[in-house]
Design a protein around this motif. Structure first.
Motif, PDB file in Angstrom:
ATOM      1  N   UNK A 111      50.108  45.322  38.815  1.00  0.00           N
ATOM      2  CA  UNK A 111      50.691  43.980  38.981  1.00  0.00           C
ATOM      3  C   UNK A 111      50.782  43.595  40.454  1.00  0.00           C
ATOM      4  N   UNK A 112      50.953  44.584  41.332  1.00  0.00           N
ATOM      5  CA  UNK A 112      51.112  44.276  42.764  1.00  0.00           C
ATOM      6  C   UNK A 112      49.780  44.315  43.501  1.00  0.00           C
ATOM      7  N   UNK A 113      48.824  45.056  42.934  1.00  0.00           N
ATOM      8  CA  UNK A 113      47.508  45.189  43.576  1.00  0.00           C
ATOM      9  C   UNK A 113      46.740  43.865  43.471  1.00  0.00           C
ATOM     10  N   UNK A 114      46.813  43.263  42.299  1.00  0.00           N
ATOM     11  CA  UNK A 114      45.998  42.061  42.040  1.00  0.00           C
ATOM     12  C   UNK A 114      46.320  40.921  43.009  1.00  0.00           C
ATOM     13  N   UNK A 115      47.606  40.575  43.199  1.00  0.00           N
ATOM     14  CA  UNK A 115      47.875  39.467  44.130  1.00  0.00           C
ATOM     15  C   UNK A 115      47.491  39.771  45.576  1.00  0.00           C
ATOM     16  N   UNK A 116      47.369  41.061  45.893  1.00  0.00           N
ATOM     17  CA  UNK A 116      46.935  41.406  47.252  1.00  0.00           C
ATOM     18  C   UNK A 116      45.427  41.231  47.375  1.00  0.00           C
ATOM     19  N   UNK A 117      44.724  41.657  46.330  1.00  0.00           N
ATOM     20  CA  UNK A 117      43.258  41.590  46.388  1.00  0.00           C
ATOM     21  C   UNK A 117      42.743  40.156  46.328  1.00  0.00           C
ATOM     22  N   UNK A 118      43.487  39.300  45.640  1.00  0.00           N
ATOM     23  CA  UNK A 118      42.978  37.934  45.443  1.00  0.00           C
ATOM     24  C   UNK A 118      42.716  37.183  46.750  1.00  0.00           C
ATOM     25  N   UNK A 129      29.461  46.049  49.748  1.00  0.00           N
ATOM     26  CA  UNK A 129      29.943  47.309  50.340  1.00  0.00           C
ATOM     27  C   UNK A 129      31.277  47.081  51.052  1.00  0.00           C
ATOM     28  N   UNK A 130      31.429  45.891  51.669  1.00  0.00           N
ATOM     29  CA  UNK A 130      32.700  45.568  52.345  1.00  0.00           C
ATOM     30  C   UNK A 130      33.835  45.497  51.330  1.00  0.00           C
ATOM     31  N   UNK A 131      33.560  44.856  50.202  1.00  0.00           N
ATOM     32  CA  UNK A 131      34.580  44.767  49.149  1.00  0.00           C
ATOM     33  C   UNK A 131      34.969  46.166  48.691  1.00  0.00           C
ATOM     34  N   UNK A 132      33.954  47.031  48.511  1.00  0.00           N
ATOM     35  CA  UNK A 132      34.231  48.404  48.070  1.00  0.00           C
ATOM     36  C   UNK A 132      35.085  49.138  49.102  1.00  0.00           C
ATOM     37  N   UNK A 133      34.768  48.923  50.382  1.00  0.00           N
ATOM     38  CA  UNK A 133      35.518  49.602  51.446  1.00  0.00           C
ATOM     39  C   UNK A 133      36.958  49.081  51.515  1.00  0.00           C
ATOM     40  N   UNK A 134      37.106  47.759  51.435  1.00  0.00           N
ATOM     41  CA  UNK A 134      38.449  47.172  51.490  1.00  0.00           C
ATOM     42  C   UNK A 134      39.274  47.612  50.280  1.00  0.00           C
ATOM     43  N   UNK A 154      38.832  50.352  48.561  1.00  0.00           N
ATOM     44  CA  UNK A 154      39.125  51.773  48.766  1.00  0.00           C
ATOM     45  C   UNK A 154      40.302  51.949  49.714  1.00  0.00           C
ATOM     46  N   UNK A 155      40.306  51.139  50.776  1.00  0.00           N
ATOM     47  CA  UNK A 155      41.387  51.211  51.753  1.00  0.00           C
ATOM     48  C   UNK A 155      42.721  50.840  51.097  1.00  0.00           C
ATOM     49  N   UNK A 156      42.692  49.769  50.300  1.00  0.00           N
ATOM     50  CA  UNK A 156      43.914  49.349  49.601  1.00  0.00           C
ATOM     51  C   UNK A 156      44.362  50.435  48.622  1.00  0.00           C
ATOM     52  N   UNK A 157      43.410  51.027  47.907  1.00  0.00           N
ATOM     53  CA  UNK A 157      43.754  52.083  46.941  1.00  0.00           C
ATOM     54  C   UNK A 157      44.368  53.278  47.653  1.00  0.00           C
ATOM     55  N   UNK A 158      43.799  53.613  48.823  1.00  0.00           N
ATOM     56  CA  UNK A 158      44.361  54.719  49.608  1.00  0.00           C
ATOM     57  C   UNK A 158      45.839  54.463  49.885  1.00  0.00           C
ATOM     58  N   UNK A 159      46.134  53.246  50.344  1.00  0.00           N
ATOM     59  CA  UNK A 159      47.522  52.960  50.713  1.00  0.00           C
ATOM     60  C   UNK A 159      48.429  52.865  49.488  1.00  0.00           C
ATOM     61  N   UNK A 160      47.898  52.426  48.362  1.00  0.00           N
ATOM     62  CA  UNK A 160      48.718  52.486  47.141  1.00  0.00           C
ATOM     63  C   UNK A 160      48.992  53.934  46.761  1.00  0.00           C
TER      64      UNK A 160
END
Lengths: 470, 460
Positions: free
Chosen positions: B185-192, B218-223, B225-231
């Motif tokens: 629920x919190x990831x989606x509004x950040x990614x949008x 590839x940029x989307x995948x990296x970003x 991945x970065x967000x997932x790391x921090x979650x």
């Protein structure tokens, strides 16, 4: 108030926040000082050696035409100032070497930043970076629950009932926090001063160091007062922490970068090619586009013939080529001054735009103050460029004068004796004296920030007193 | 899955009521908007500069051809000049990298050597350079983790503080699913906003080609991945059973360590371990070579003619001695400087090797390196341009020198045979290969963190 100070230190020492903060400070400042100190002395050693080698090469070039030598000319190398260790400022992003050749006012080259990898410019280790970016976070970690924590532990009413007013409690906590960081700042400054003794001395160093320390003390004070104000006003320590972290993110991380980008857009610097073209156009066609180089040469020829009362250039007792070169330099100097002044005005306009973002964060005023005190701001770079240009004009003027005096009838075939090269003055650069008037706006901005933070704290205390009495 | 969806829905409703969430998401949206604007401005100015140089190059060619028949000066091949420029990096609008620092244009003449090829480019605002540009890469690397921390620090601690965690346990609600739903629920509004920003940059920043699309994917995948790391970090720290303030402090300390301190230390250590040779020494050496070559100019001209059978300087329509001298001196200075430039390349190569090893110590380093590679604003493209420009200079100088020595004059055939500079963009495969390591490492670290955090969460 002293018991409150002691109590605060005891609490922060017991929950290991002071040891942790000091450990972080010592580690980062220590590494910065060692690496920066080594780099500074290496750069200075290389500069002195290269300058000497270049001087020997220049002096040993044998008989040559002076104009040919004016094209080779000398290089002006920027020394690294003692105070640069306090804040590298823009020095790594500005050229440290200027070719003082004939006909051109070259931009400075040899920027240190080009010779290293790009790892994100928000984290370039240095003393100034530690005190501007990391220390506010440490203040925040040490102080976010200073009042809220007492309230949550229900010890605040006890302190107040015990005879200490809330204002006095807060003042005690502020003094306790300030003493920790002020002490660390003084130690940092002393060690940095000792470490910087191997590089070029600065005559007004005590004044610069005093301004630098004063600026950072004010900056720390602003953060401490802000932290205490928020901690006093917020409903919980948690809320205080969130508000303060948001403030730090905006004020330290985002706004300065955004301000620099906005300023770069607001007072855009023309592209290097555009600057070069504009200069070449003026040199070729004159400022108004109607006094071309050929017209200027003809006018000069007529003037010189009249002055020496001869009818042709062959009859001149001096070298017309030398006179023409000197006249060309004189006109070029006007062109260069106009364009370089315009460029400097753009840099200053950007500084003014950035200052307007100082309404949102005290960091911008501090950055201006810190780099001015360290001698690593744009104004100091402009002073270095100005000194190099003055030296260029002197060198080229002397060589043109020799050609004028001795090359009659030979012009560019004339070969001057090598002893002439020994008479060319060596470039020396002394940093300008600290212009406190230039920094007055930033000093006033930091003062205003401190007053605003104190007003916020006063308002928070008033609210808290209302709550305590109800 | 039903319970994850339910938890996500419930959490989304709670988020809508939270002022902190709105503030954090608002800051992210504004930051993305400003970064997109700034990126597009940077891109446009670079495009404009490169386009202007191309027009000038064609104009000057025509001018030389037009004036050559009547003007002996312009007719000399040694007096020809040309302009070169590197086109905007493929994703310059995404990450400025070091593109604001490196030279983008140059003037080439037979008298130019590698040391003077790029000499007029250092006029950019020093303050803007030192601070760095506010671009989307900055938002992804620095701001995004802070927004994740702001939205996620109360993931479990708030329930713990209010005693609701026991209530949930009594009702048999699976904590893992609850956390998964909340993170979703919190990831989606950040990614949008981030995806929206990337989409705007893709469509407005340049040509809509498959190559750019691949770089952006590839940029989307990296970003992501970065967000997932921090979650992963947020969930892991949330399992430490600290209060919400403690969790927040721990997360911020982690952020400072990984995003600020480690890159700063790696950067400082890299240059300390492998400092580049002194630019001052390079300048002094080039000037010594210049004076030495000038003194031996006659010998060098003779030597050049000797090395190029068929050329006879005496038979030529005699270019002035100073021009021939400047030409051979430039060649000589280049030869003398070559070992010093090699030393610079070796230092930079060694720095790259150190950073390649240490990039795994910080997600910020991985993201910075990966985004720089994908955008084409890292040192790889800058060095490719520099090498190609130097090769072009050498080719131009040699060709014009030979023409001068054979007495040729500038004409359409002579200039027509000289193709203008065209930058050969590093291949997509090479770029993706360079970005693959940070990308893969980011996802591996993110995966490990998520698994560790998951294992620390009780099933119920």
């Amino acid at each position: 108030m002293i018991p409150i100070v002691r109590l605060t230190w005891r609490q922060l020492w017991r929950d290991r926040r002071i040891p942790l903060a000091l450990a972080v400070l010592v580690a980062l400042v220590g590494v910065s000082l060692v690496l920066d100190g080594l780099r500074s002395s290496r750069t200075e050693r290389d500069r002195v050696a290269a300058d000497l080698a270049d001087q020997q090469t220049f002096n040993a070039q044998g008989p040559r035409n002076p104009h040919s030598v004016a094209h080779l000319s000398r290089f002006a190398f920027r020394p690294r100032l003692q105070t640069a260790l306090l804040d590298p400022g823009v020095s790594d992003y500005t050229g440290a070497a200027v070719w003082m050749e004939a006909h051109k006012q070259d931009p400075a080259t040899a920027r240190a930043a080009e010779d290293r990898l790009e790892l994100g410019r928000a984290s370039e280790l240095g003393i100034a970076w530690v005190w501007q970016v990391v220390v506010p976070l440490l203040v925040l970690v040490l102080g976010f629950d200073a009042i809220g924590g007492e309230r949550e532990r229900r010890t605040l009413p006890l302190l107040v009932v015990g005879g200490a007013s809330l204002a006095r409690v807060i003042a005690g906590k502020a003094v306790a926090l300030f003493a920790v960081f002020a002490g660390a700042l003084v130690v940092t400054t002393i060690v940095a001063s000792l470490a910087g003794s191997s590089v070029t001395p600065v005559p007004d160093r005590p004044l610069r160091v005093a301004m630098w320390v004063g600026g950072y003390l004010a900056y720390i004070a602003v953060w401490i007062v802000l932290v205490l104000a928020v901690s006093t006003r917020a409903r919980s320590s948690r809320t205080a922490l969130i508000v303060l972290l948001g403030t730090w993110t905006l004020g330290v991380l985002a706004v300065p970068r955004l301000a620099a980008t906005m300023a770069d857009e607001g007072a855009a610097i023309p592209s290097p090619a555009a600057i070069r073209e504009a200069m070449e156009r003026d040199l070729e066609h004159g400022f108004d586009g109607h006094a071309g180089s050929e017209d200027r040469r003809k006018a000069l020829e007529a003037r010189v013939l009249a002055q020496y009362q001869v009818t042709s250039l062959d009859q001149l007792p001096v070298s017309f080529a030398g006179i023409a070169l000197d006249e060309g330099e004189r006109f070029a100097a006007e062109v260069f001054d106009r364009h370089h002044r315009a460029l400097a005005d753009r840099y200053r306009a950007q500084r003014t735009l950035r200052r307007s973002a100082g309404l949102v964060t005290p960091l911008i005023a501090l950055q201006h103050l810190s780099t001015a005190a360290a001698g690593t701001d744009v104004e100091h770079q402009l002073a270095f460029l100005g000194a190099a240009e003055t030296s260029r004009r002197t060198i080229v003027g002397l060589l043109n004068a020799d050609m004028t005096a001795h090359a009659a009838g030979k012009d560019f075939e004339y070969q001057a004796a090598p002893s002439l090269w020994q008479t060319i003055p060596v470039f020396t650069y002394a940093a300008p004296r600290l212009a406190i008037r230039d920094s007055a706006v930033d000093l006033a901005a930091l003062g205003a920030w401190l007053l605003a933070a104190l007003a916020l704290l006063g308002w928070s205390v008033w609210h808290a007193n209302q709550e305590l009495s109800s | 899955m039903t319970s994850i969806r339910a938890a996500a829905r419930w959490d989304a409703r709670a988020l809508r009521r939270s002022r902190v969430s709105w503030l954090a998401l608002g800051i992210l949206a504004v930051a993305v908007g400003l970064a997109v604007w700034s990126g597009l401005r940077f891109r446009a100015s670079w495009d404009q500069e490169a386009g202007h140089e191309a027009v000038l190059e064609r104009f000057e060619r025509m001018q030389q051809l037009a004036s050559a028949p009547a003007d002996p000066w312009s007719a000399m091949p040694l007096m020809t000049t040309t302009r070169i420029a590197v086109p905007a990096a493929p994703l310059a609008e995404l990450a400025t990298g070091r593109a604001d620092l490196d030279p983008r244009t140059a003037n080439v003449s037979p008298f130019t050597h590698a040391g003077t090829l790029f000499r007029d480019y250092q006029t950019a605002s020093p303050s803007a350079l030192a601070t760095g540009r506010f671009d989307l890469a900055f938002v992804i690397v620095y701001v995004l983790p802070l927004v994740i921390i702001a939205l996620g620090f109360g993931l479990l601690s708030e329930e713990r503080e209010r005693g609701i965690d026991r209530l949930l346990a009594v009702h048999g609600i699976q904590l893992r699913r609850l956390v998964a739903g909340r993170v979703l629920a919190r990831f989606v509004p950040i990614l949008l906003p981030l995806l929206a920003g990337l989409a705007v940059l893709f469509f407005a920043g340049g040509d809509l080609t498959a190559v750019r699309a691949a770089r952006y994917l590839a940029t989307v995948a990296l970003a992501a991945g970065h967000a997932t790391f921090w979650w992963g970090v947020v969930v892991l720290v949330s399992t430490w059973r600290l209060g919400s303030s403690g969790t927040l402090v721990a997360l911020v300390v982690t952020w400072v360590a990984l995003v600020l301190a480690v890159p700063a230390l790696v950067g400082a250590a890299t240059t300390a371990l492998h400092p580049a040779p002194s630019r001052f020494t390079l300048i002094a050496a080039a000037r010594a070579a210049d004076i030495g070559a000038t003194a031996r100019a006659a010998e060098l001209i003779g030597g050049y003619a000797h090395d190029h059978p068929g050329l006879d300087p005496k038979a030529a329509t005699a270019p002035p001695t100073w021009a021939l001298r400047a030409f051979v001196v430039a060649r000589e200075v280049d030869a003398a400087q070559a070992p010093l430039f090699d030393a610079f390349d070796r230092a930079l190569g060694a720095q790259q090797a150190v950073v390649a090893g240490f990039q795994f110590t910080s997600p910020a380093l991985l993201a910075t390196r990966g985004l720089g590679a994908l955008a084409g604003t890292n040192e790889a493209r800058a060095l490719a341009y520099r090498d190609q420009a130097r090769a072009f200079l050498a080719g131009w100088r040699e060709a014009m020198g030979k023409h001068a020595m054979t007495g040729a004059t500038v004409n359409a055939d002579l200039l027509g045979a000289m193709a203008p500079f065209a930058f050969a963009e590093p291949s997509l495969a090479a770029v993706l290969a360079a970005a693959a390591v940070p990308l893969a490492a980011m996802w591996v670290f993110a995966g490990v963190l998520v698994l560790v955090a998951r294992s620390r969460l009780p099933r119920t």
